[in-house]
Design a protein around this motif. Sequence first.
Motif, PDB file in Angstrom:
ATOM      1  N   GLY A  28       0.815  -1.217   0.000  1.00 15.48           N
ATOM      2  CA  GLY A  28       0.000   0.000   0.000  1.00 15.48           C
ATOM      3  C   GLY A  28       0.846   1.264   0.000  1.00 15.48           C
ATOM      4  O   GLY A  28       0.571   2.206  -0.761  1.00 15.48           O
ATOM      5  N   LEU A  29       1.877   1.294   0.833  1.00 10.34           N
ATOM      6  CA  LEU A  29       2.756   2.463   0.878  1.00 10.34           C
ATOM      7  C   LEU A  29       3.511   2.653  -0.429  1.00 10.34           C
ATOM      8  O   LEU A  29       3.631   3.783  -0.935  1.00 10.34           O
ATOM      9  CB  LEU A  29       3.749   2.337   2.040  1.00 10.34           C
ATOM     10  CG  LEU A  29       3.183   2.461   3.440  1.00 10.34           C
ATOM     11  CD1 LEU A  29       4.223   2.069   4.474  1.00 10.34           C
ATOM     12  CD2 LEU A  29       2.704   3.890   3.681  1.00 10.34           C
ATOM     13  N   ALA A  30       4.015   1.559  -0.986  1.00  9.89           N
ATOM     14  CA  ALA A  30       4.745   1.638  -2.250  1.00  9.89           C
ATOM     15  C   ALA A  30       3.835   2.088  -3.388  1.00  9.89           C
ATOM     16  O   ALA A  30       4.224   2.916  -4.219  1.00  9.89           O
ATOM     17  CB  ALA A  30       5.378   0.291  -2.575  1.00  9.89           C
ATOM     18  N   ALA A  31       2.619   1.578  -3.406  1.00 10.03           N
ATOM     19  CA  ALA A  31       1.668   1.989  -4.452  1.00 10.03           C
ATOM     20  C   ALA A  31       1.298   3.457  -4.309  1.00 10.03           C
ATOM     21  O   ALA A  31       1.204   4.189  -5.306  1.00 10.03           O
ATOM     22  CB  ALA A  31       0.420   1.116  -4.387  1.00 10.03           C
ATOM     23  N   ALA A  32       1.100   3.916  -3.071  1.00 12.92           N
ATOM     24  CA  ALA A  32       0.761   5.328  -2.855  1.00 12.92           C
ATOM     25  C   ALA A  32       1.910   6.231  -3.293  1.00 12.92           C
ATOM     26  O   ALA A  32       1.695   7.241  -3.980  1.00 12.92           O
ATOM     27  CB  ALA A  32       0.429   5.562  -1.386  1.00 12.92           C
ATOM     28  N   ALA A  33       3.136   5.873  -2.913  1.00 15.76           N
ATOM     29  CA  ALA A  33       4.296   6.682  -3.320  1.00 15.76           C
ATOM     30  C   ALA A  33       4.469   6.657  -4.835  1.00 15.76           C
ATOM     31  O   ALA A  33       4.743   7.695  -5.453  1.00 15.76           O
ATOM     32  CB  ALA A  33       5.552   6.172  -2.628  1.00 15.76           C
ATOM     33  N   GLY A  34       4.312   5.489  -5.435  1.00 15.59           N
ATOM     34  CA  GLY A  34       4.412   5.390  -6.892  1.00 15.59           C
ATOM     35  C   GLY A  34       3.358   6.218  -7.600  1.00 15.59           C
ATOM     36  O   GLY A  34       3.627   6.867  -8.608  1.00 15.59           O
ATOM     37  N   ALA A  35       2.139   6.234  -7.061  1.00 14.86           N
ATOM     38  CA  ALA A  35       1.062   7.026  -7.668  1.00 14.86           C
ATOM     39  C   ALA A  35       1.343   8.521  -7.551  1.00 14.86           C
ATOM     40  O   ALA A  35       1.097   9.290  -8.496  1.00 14.86           O
ATOM     41  CB  ALA A  35      -0.268   6.685  -6.999  1.00 14.86           C
ATOM     42  N   ILE A  36       1.869   8.937  -6.407  1.00 18.08           N
ATOM     43  CA  ILE A  36       2.187  10.364  -6.220  1.00 18.08           C
ATOM     44  C   ILE A  36       3.273  10.801  -7.193  1.00 18.08           C
ATOM     45  O   ILE A  36       3.151  11.839  -7.852  1.00 18.08           O
ATOM     46  CB  ILE A  36       2.600  10.632  -4.755  1.00 18.08           C
ATOM     47  CG1 ILE A  36       1.384  10.500  -3.850  1.00 18.08           C
ATOM     48  CG2 ILE A  36       3.245  12.008  -4.612  1.00 18.08           C
ATOM     49  CD1 ILE A  36       1.710  10.494  -2.375  1.00 18.08           C
ATOM     50  N   VAL A  37       4.325  10.009  -7.312  1.00 18.24           N
ATOM     51  CA  VAL A  37       5.406  10.356  -8.238  1.00 18.24           C
ATOM     52  C   VAL A  37       4.903  10.331  -9.676  1.00 18.24           C
ATOM     53  O   VAL A  37       5.218  11.227 -10.462  1.00 18.24           O
ATOM     54  CB  VAL A  37       6.600   9.391  -8.046  1.00 18.24           C
ATOM     55  CG1 VAL A  37       7.625   9.561  -9.156  1.00 18.24           C
ATOM     56  CG2 VAL A  37       7.248   9.607  -6.694  1.00 18.24           C
ATOM     57  N   ALA A  38       4.115   9.330 -10.029  1.00 15.44           N
ATOM     58  CA  ALA A  38       3.600   9.243 -11.394  1.00 15.44           C
ATOM     59  C   ALA A  38       2.682  10.409 -11.724  1.00 15.44           C
ATOM     60  O   ALA A  38       2.692  10.917 -12.844  1.00 15.44           O
ATOM     61  CB  ALA A  38       2.861   7.924 -11.587  1.00 15.44           C
ATOM     62  N   ALA A  39       1.897  10.863 -10.753  1.00 16.78           N
ATOM     63  CA  ALA A  39       0.949  11.941 -11.002  1.00 16.78           C
ATOM     64  C   ALA A  39       1.616  13.306 -11.087  1.00 16.78           C
ATOM     65  O   ALA A  39       1.200  14.150 -11.882  1.00 16.78           O
ATOM     66  CB  ALA A  39      -0.111  11.959  -9.901  1.00 16.78           C
TER      67      ALA A  39
END
Length: 149
Positions: A28-39
């Motif tokens: 969950g943390l990795a997905a959230a960080a990845g989504a923030i960077v991607a966005a």
Amino acid sequence: MQTTRFGRPKFGGTQTKLLTLSVAAGAGLAAAAGAIVAAFVHDDSPLLAFAVYALCLFPVATAASWGFMVDRSTIRGATPDPENSIESHWYSQASENTLHAMLLGIGGLGVVSTFWDFHVSGSMLTLILGVFVTGTFGISYFAHKRAAS
């Protein structure tokens, strides 16, 4: 209390529960960080950026989640009082030496920058300072370890 290789959760349960929750929280943390960077950072290929950042952060986020959830006293072979260990002393000494090296290094850069006008990007400055601090700490830690041996 029974000890296991990976320990048990602070809030009760089995080793399996701890590992499952750690992996889930890490994902969950990795997905959230990845989504923030991607966005916000990568406009040209956000899906690739998400995948790369999430996959790279997953092991670290999982380990950090495990560290926050584990009860130290349930880990087989864990040092009972780590604050009073020799490694803790070496760590404290290395931290102190690193702070002094940073103060001298940044002060020296301040003096040099008055005579020589140079420009460095924020990313490059962060990388240089990170390598300097990590290297200084590592050298100091192992020097204290070697001196004590």
